[in-house]
Scaffold this motif. Structure first.
Motif, PDB file in Angstrom:
ATOM      1  N   LEU A 416      -3.326 -71.912   9.756  1.00  0.00           N
ATOM      2  CA  LEU A 416      -3.778 -71.009   8.695  1.00  0.00           C
ATOM      3  C   LEU A 416      -4.859 -71.682   7.873  1.00  0.00           C
ATOM      4  O   LEU A 416      -4.743 -72.862   7.532  1.00  0.00           O
ATOM      5  N   VAL A 417      -5.917 -70.933   7.571  1.00  0.00           N
ATOM      6  CA  VAL A 417      -6.963 -71.400   6.662  1.00  0.00           C
ATOM      7  C   VAL A 417      -7.059 -70.397   5.515  1.00  0.00           C
ATOM      8  O   VAL A 417      -7.191 -69.189   5.737  1.00  0.00           O
ATOM      9  N   LYS A 418      -6.972 -70.893   4.298  1.00  0.00           N
ATOM     10  CA  LYS A 418      -7.058 -70.051   3.102  1.00  0.00           C
ATOM     11  C   LYS A 418      -8.383 -70.357   2.406  1.00  0.00           C
ATOM     12  O   LYS A 418      -8.721 -71.522   2.195  1.00  0.00           O
ATOM     13  N   VAL A 419      -9.125 -69.311   2.080  1.00  0.00           N
ATOM     14  CA  VAL A 419     -10.441 -69.473   1.466  1.00  0.00           C
ATOM     15  C   VAL A 419     -10.447 -68.777   0.111  1.00  0.00           C
ATOM     16  O   VAL A 419     -10.079 -67.597   0.000  1.00  0.00           O
ATOM     17  N   PHE A 420     -10.859 -69.527  -0.909  1.00  0.00           N
ATOM     18  CA  PHE A 420     -11.035 -68.936  -2.233  1.00  0.00           C
ATOM     19  C   PHE A 420     -12.525 -68.840  -2.525  1.00  0.00           C
ATOM     20  O   PHE A 420     -13.294 -69.774  -2.280  1.00  0.00           O
ATOM     21  N   SER A 421     -12.932 -67.703  -3.083  1.00  0.00           N
ATOM     22  CA  SER A 421     -14.347 -67.524  -3.417  1.00  0.00           C
ATOM     23  C   SER A 421     -14.470 -66.596  -4.613  1.00  0.00           C
ATOM     24  O   SER A 421     -13.726 -65.625  -4.727  1.00  0.00           O
ATOM     25  N   PRO A 422     -15.380 -66.883  -5.521  1.00  0.00           N
ATOM     26  CA  PRO A 422     -15.676 -65.904  -6.572  1.00  0.00           C
ATOM     27  C   PRO A 422     -16.394 -64.718  -5.948  1.00  0.00           C
ATOM     28  O   PRO A 422     -17.068 -64.862  -4.922  1.00  0.00           O
ATOM     29  N   LYS A 423     -16.254 -63.554  -6.522  1.00  0.00           N
ATOM     30  CA  LYS A 423     -16.968 -62.398  -5.998  1.00  0.00           C
ATOM     31  C   LYS A 423     -18.464 -62.643  -6.105  1.00  0.00           C
ATOM     32  O   LYS A 423     -18.951 -63.125  -7.131  1.00  0.00           O
ATOM     33  N   LEU A 424     -19.176 -62.352  -5.027  1.00  0.00           N
ATOM     34  CA  LEU A 424     -20.592 -62.683  -4.953  1.00  0.00           C
ATOM     35  C   LEU A 424     -21.413 -61.645  -5.712  1.00  0.00           C
ATOM     36  O   LEU A 424     -21.545 -60.498  -5.282  1.00  0.00           O
ATOM     37  N   GLU A 425     -21.937 -62.055  -6.844  1.00  0.00           N
ATOM     38  CA  GLU A 425     -22.802 -61.201  -7.648  1.00  0.00           C
ATOM     39  C   GLU A 425     -24.217 -61.755  -7.551  1.00  0.00           C
ATOM     40  O   GLU A 425     -24.476 -62.902  -7.930  1.00  0.00           O
ATOM     41  N   LEU A 426     -25.145 -60.959  -7.029  1.00  0.00           N
ATOM     42  CA  LEU A 426     -26.505 -61.426  -6.791  1.00  0.00           C
ATOM     43  C   LEU A 426     -27.484 -60.672  -7.674  1.00  0.00           C
ATOM     44  O   LEU A 426     -27.475 -59.434  -7.697  1.00  0.00           O
ATOM     45  N   ASP A 427     -28.343 -61.417  -8.366  1.00  0.00           N
ATOM     46  CA  ASP A 427     -29.401 -60.754  -9.117  1.00  0.00           C
ATOM     47  C   ASP A 427     -30.617 -60.592  -8.211  1.00  0.00           C
ATOM     48  O   ASP A 427     -30.640 -61.040  -7.064  1.00  0.00           O
ATOM     49  N   ILE A 428     -31.653 -59.960  -8.716  1.00  0.00           N
ATOM     50  CA  ILE A 428     -32.820 -59.638  -7.900  1.00  0.00           C
ATOM     51  C   ILE A 428     -33.516 -60.892  -7.404  1.00  0.00           C
ATOM     52  O   ILE A 428     -34.063 -60.923  -6.289  1.00  0.00           O
ATOM     53  N   VAL A 429     -33.504 -61.964  -8.193  1.00  0.00           N
ATOM     54  CA  VAL A 429     -34.141 -63.216  -7.773  1.00  0.00           C
ATOM     55  C   VAL A 429     -33.385 -63.808  -6.591  1.00  0.00           C
ATOM     56  O   VAL A 429     -33.987 -64.259  -5.609  1.00  0.00           O
ATOM     57  N   GLU A 430     -32.056 -63.816  -6.656  1.00  0.00           N
ATOM     58  CA  GLU A 430     -31.260 -64.369  -5.566  1.00  0.00           C
ATOM     59  C   GLU A 430     -31.387 -63.541  -4.292  1.00  0.00           C
ATOM     60  O   GLU A 430     -31.332 -64.070  -3.184  1.00  0.00           O
ATOM     61  N   LEU A 431     -31.578 -62.231  -4.442  1.00  0.00           N
ATOM     62  CA  LEU A 431     -31.773 -61.389  -3.275  1.00  0.00           C
ATOM     63  C   LEU A 431     -33.112 -61.659  -2.610  1.00  0.00           C
ATOM     64  O   LEU A 431     -33.233 -61.595  -1.388  1.00  0.00           O
ATOM     65  N   LYS A 432     -34.123 -61.949  -3.409  1.00  0.00           N
ATOM     66  CA  LYS A 432     -35.440 -62.225  -2.851  1.00  0.00           C
ATOM     67  C   LYS A 432     -35.552 -63.643  -2.307  1.00  0.00           C
ATOM     68  O   LYS A 432     -36.348 -63.892  -1.393  1.00  0.00           O
ATOM     69  N   ALA A 433     -34.789 -64.566  -2.859  1.00  0.00           N
ATOM     70  CA  ALA A 433     -34.830 -65.962  -2.411  1.00  0.00           C
ATOM     71  C   ALA A 433     -33.394 -66.451  -2.204  1.00  0.00           C
ATOM     72  O   ALA A 433     -32.872 -67.233  -3.000  1.00  0.00           O
ATOM     73  N   PRO A 434     -32.719 -65.987  -1.143  1.00  0.00           N
ATOM     74  CA  PRO A 434     -31.309 -66.331  -0.953  1.00  0.00           C
ATOM     75  C   PRO A 434     -31.118 -67.805  -0.592  1.00  0.00           C
ATOM     76  O   PRO A 434     -31.997 -68.439   0.004  1.00  0.00           O
ATOM     77  N   ARG A 435     -29.952 -68.316  -0.948  1.00  0.00           N
ATOM     78  CA  ARG A 435     -29.596 -69.691  -0.603  1.00  0.00           C
ATOM     79  C   ARG A 435     -28.149 -69.705  -0.132  1.00  0.00           C
ATOM     80  O   ARG A 435     -27.282 -69.065  -0.717  1.00  0.00           O
ATOM     81  N   ARG A 436     -27.903 -70.432   0.938  1.00  0.00           N
ATOM     82  CA  ARG A 436     -26.547 -70.565   1.457  1.00  0.00           C
ATOM     83  C   ARG A 436     -25.651 -71.239   0.426  1.00  0.00           C
ATOM     84  O   ARG A 436     -26.090 -72.148  -0.290  1.00  0.00           O
ATOM     85  N   GLN A 437     -24.380 -70.824   0.359  1.00  0.00           N
ATOM     86  CA  GLN A 437     -23.459 -71.441  -0.596  1.00  0.00           C
ATOM     87  C   GLN A 437     -22.713 -72.608   0.036  1.00  0.00           C
ATOM     88  O   GLN A 437     -22.619 -72.734   1.262  1.00  0.00           O
ATOM     89  N   CYS A 438     -22.197 -73.470  -0.816  1.00  0.00           N
ATOM     90  CA  CYS A 438     -21.478 -74.671  -0.382  1.00  0.00           C
ATOM     91  C   CYS A 438     -19.972 -74.426  -0.411  1.00  0.00           C
ATOM     92  O   CYS A 438     -19.495 -73.409  -0.922  1.00  0.00           O
ATOM     93  N   CYS A 439     -19.202 -75.382   0.120  1.00  0.00           N
ATOM     94  CA  CYS A 439     -17.749 -75.259   0.089  1.00  0.00           C
ATOM     95  C   CYS A 439     -17.093 -76.635   0.113  1.00  0.00           C
ATOM     96  O   CYS A 439     -17.697 -77.623   0.528  1.00  0.00           O
ATOM     97  N   ASP A 440     -15.868 -76.685  -0.363  1.00  0.00           N
ATOM     98  CA  ASP A 440     -15.070 -77.907  -0.415  1.00  0.00           C
ATOM     99  C   ASP A 440     -13.771 -77.681   0.337  1.00  0.00           C
ATOM    100  O   ASP A 440     -13.205 -76.584   0.316  1.00  0.00           O
ATOM    101  N   VAL A 441     -13.260 -78.744   0.993  1.00  0.00           N
ATOM    102  CA  VAL A 441     -12.101 -78.631   1.873  1.00  0.00           C
ATOM    103  C   VAL A 441     -10.963 -79.501   1.366  1.00  0.00           C
ATOM    104  O   VAL A 441     -11.170 -80.646   0.954  1.00  0.00           O
ATOM    105  N   SER A 442      -9.765 -78.929   1.396  1.00  0.00           N
ATOM    106  CA  SER A 442      -8.544 -79.688   1.138  1.00  0.00           C
ATOM    107  C   SER A 442      -7.612 -79.445   2.315  1.00  0.00           C
ATOM    108  O   SER A 442      -7.263 -78.302   2.617  1.00  0.00           O
ATOM    109  N   SER A 443      -7.221 -80.512   3.020  1.00  0.00           N
ATOM    110  CA  SER A 443      -6.378 -80.314   4.201  1.00  0.00           C
ATOM    111  C   SER A 443      -5.455 -81.499   4.402  1.00  0.00           C
ATOM    112  O   SER A 443      -5.713 -82.606   3.957  1.00  0.00           O
ATOM    113  N   SER A 444      -4.333 -81.226   5.066  1.00  0.00           N
ATOM    114  CA  SER A 444      -3.396 -82.268   5.476  1.00  0.00           C
ATOM    115  C   SER A 444      -2.764 -81.821   6.777  1.00  0.00           C
ATOM    116  O   SER A 444      -2.948 -80.688   7.228  1.00  0.00           O
ATOM    117  N   ALA A 445      -2.003 -82.702   7.396  1.00  0.00           N
ATOM    118  CA  ALA A 445      -1.421 -82.393   8.704  1.00  0.00           C
ATOM    119  C   ALA A 445      -0.274 -81.396   8.613  1.00  0.00           C
ATOM    120  O   ALA A 445       0.164 -80.866   9.628  1.00  0.00           O
TER     121      ALA A 445
END
Length: 472
Positions: A416-445
């Protein structure tokens, strides 16, 4: 006269009156041409150009037929809502056995106008292409109020409406815009045009351009009887108006068959707007039929439409894992550190639309081969559920096809992989010049992998762990 980029030199008079007056006539024509108003009457617009675009400002025109409609209703109902969507369904005739004639789950049905007077000479083609093309005139002729954009598509096209509004909101609807995308298949674009919006993927025409096109469309159609499809006719008439295509990669013609996993798991850095040919592809989720699988995707779309299929890549440095997330769809987990650019080409899990085993297909994007050996592929996790909270969104992905592959302990036990993300709200500048978002991982065996998606820092790189060079 000094402000002009050239000087007009008078020709010597040799007792020829017309020759002596020629330079003056030329100057008069030049000045007259540049003082004339634009060659089209400005539309009478009552809407404020500064008000933000809303779904109520968009009118959809969907081409269908009485023979195909019954099989396409499940796809139309995925995105059409009679309370929020302005749409019309164009048919050759009302299906004889349909009761009621216009069920509330479908857009209002209109019957195509008579196109028998227009020529069609493409050998082996269908003359219905003329009536489908002529929708652009018929929808304008309804004189609907509060319209900023006309959108056209097929009955097997699924639209992601909120994303469409966001994309069109980048453009001034009072200007002449023709927005869409071409085919994913190189040969299709060679045969038709790289600058034509393919109609199945859908395209949008701004209100002012729609008015102008409607005025000239019938006259224009008479010159293009030799073309195959409706979209080629619209493209040709717009070219005669001097308008080119504004490319938006979120419109997908889907000139492919089979398994679309490779395409959906590495979507371009743009909002998903449409998917065509959804009745001809494999179910996009395992253990579901086509309609069930698309409904499952819309469970994520309804929660965060802007983030759907957006690819984020992150690295679990402690366990040497690379994770690629196509939000709302699937997650790939690789053993080892992979460079980000190596994850951007699409897995070739699909086949070209045209079945020809003697031709090696070429695509409009980079592809990488998908191994037939499941042990040489990444571990796959598909969307199970999406839960929205006031503080963000949790999406859960469960493992598919574990098999007997030899993998590390953490990979062997990961279910199982659980992903948390804030709802993506994009303004007009971000729509015209999009950038990939980053992520952080926490895992154990012994616990599910937990990933948090977030905006990248100003100078943050999405990269594997490496040793920094010594400071100079």
């Amino acid at each position: 006269m000094d402000s002009f980029p050239f000087k007009i030199r008078a020709a010597p008079c040799i007792n020829k009156f017309l020759l002596c007056l020629f330079p003056v006539s030329l100057l008069y024509l030049f000045l007259s041409h540049h003082s004339l108003p634009p060659p089209h009457d400005p539309p009478s617009l009552s809407l404020s150009s500064s008000s933000p675009l809303s779904l109520d400002n968009v009118v959809f025109s969907i081409a269908s037929s009485s023979s195909s409609l019954s099989s396409r209703i499940p796809f139309i109902s995925l995105w059409y809502n009679p309370n929020t969507t302005r749409a019309f369904l164009f048919l050759d005739r009302i299906p004889p056995n349909q009761n009621p004639p216009n069920p509330p789950s479908l857009p209002p049905i209109l019957v195509f106008g008579d196109t028998s007077a227009f020529p069609y000479t493409f050998k082996g083609g269908l003359k219905s292409a003329i009536r489908v093309a002529r929708i652009v005139k018929e929808i304008v002729g309804l004189n609907l109020e509060n319209v900023k954009w006309f959108v056209f598509g097929d009955d097997d096209t699924v639209f992601f409406k909120e994303n469409l509004v966001r994309v069109l909101g980048k453009y001034d609807w009072e200007r002449w815009y023709y927005v869409g995308s071409n085919s994913e298949n190189y040969e299709q674009n060679v045969e038709y045009s790289f600058d034509m919006a393919f109609g199945g993927g859908g395209f949008a025409i701004s209100y002012g351009l729609g008015l102008a096109l409607a005025r000239v469309f019938d006259d224009c159609l008479m010159r293009y009887g030799h073309l195959y499809g409706s979209d080629a006719r619209v493209f040709s008439c717009l070219a005669e108006l001097g308008v080119g295509l504004t490319h938006e990669p979120g419109f997908h013609q889907v000139d492919m068959r089979g398994n679309l996993f490779g395409m959906l798991s590495a979507h371009p850095l743009s909002l998903l707007v449409s998917l065509h040919h959804v009745g001809s592809i494999d179910p996009i989720f395992p253990n579901k039929n086509r309609t069930e699988a698309l409904r499952h995707l819309f469970e994520a779309v309804d929660v965060d439409s802007a983030r759907i299929l957006q690819q984020s890549v992150c690295y679990d440095h402690s366990n040497l894992l690379t994770i690629s997330i196509a939000w709302g769809f699937a997650i790939e987990v690789y053993e080892g550190n992979l460079l980000l650019p190596d994850l951007l080409p699409l897995w070739r899990t699909f086949m070209p639309w045209r079945r020809n085993r003697y031709v090696d297909p070429h695509y409009m994007f980079n592809v990488r081969e998908y191994s037939k050996d499941p042990c040489e592929r990444p571990a796959l996790f598909f969307l199970e559920s999406v839960i929205s909270h006031n503080y963000g969104v949790w999406s859960n992905y469960t493992r598919h096809g574990v098999g007997n592959c030899q993998r590390s302990n953490i990979m062997q036990n990961l279910e199982l992989v659980k992903v948390f993300s804030p709802k993506l709200e994009l303004d007009i500048v971000e729509l015209k010049a999009p950038r990939r978002q980053c992520c952080d991982v926490s895992s154990s065996a012994f616990e599910p992998m937990v990933i948090g998606i977030r905006p990248c820092g100003a100078h943050e790189l999405i990269s594997m762990q490496h040793s920094s060079p010594a400071a100079v």
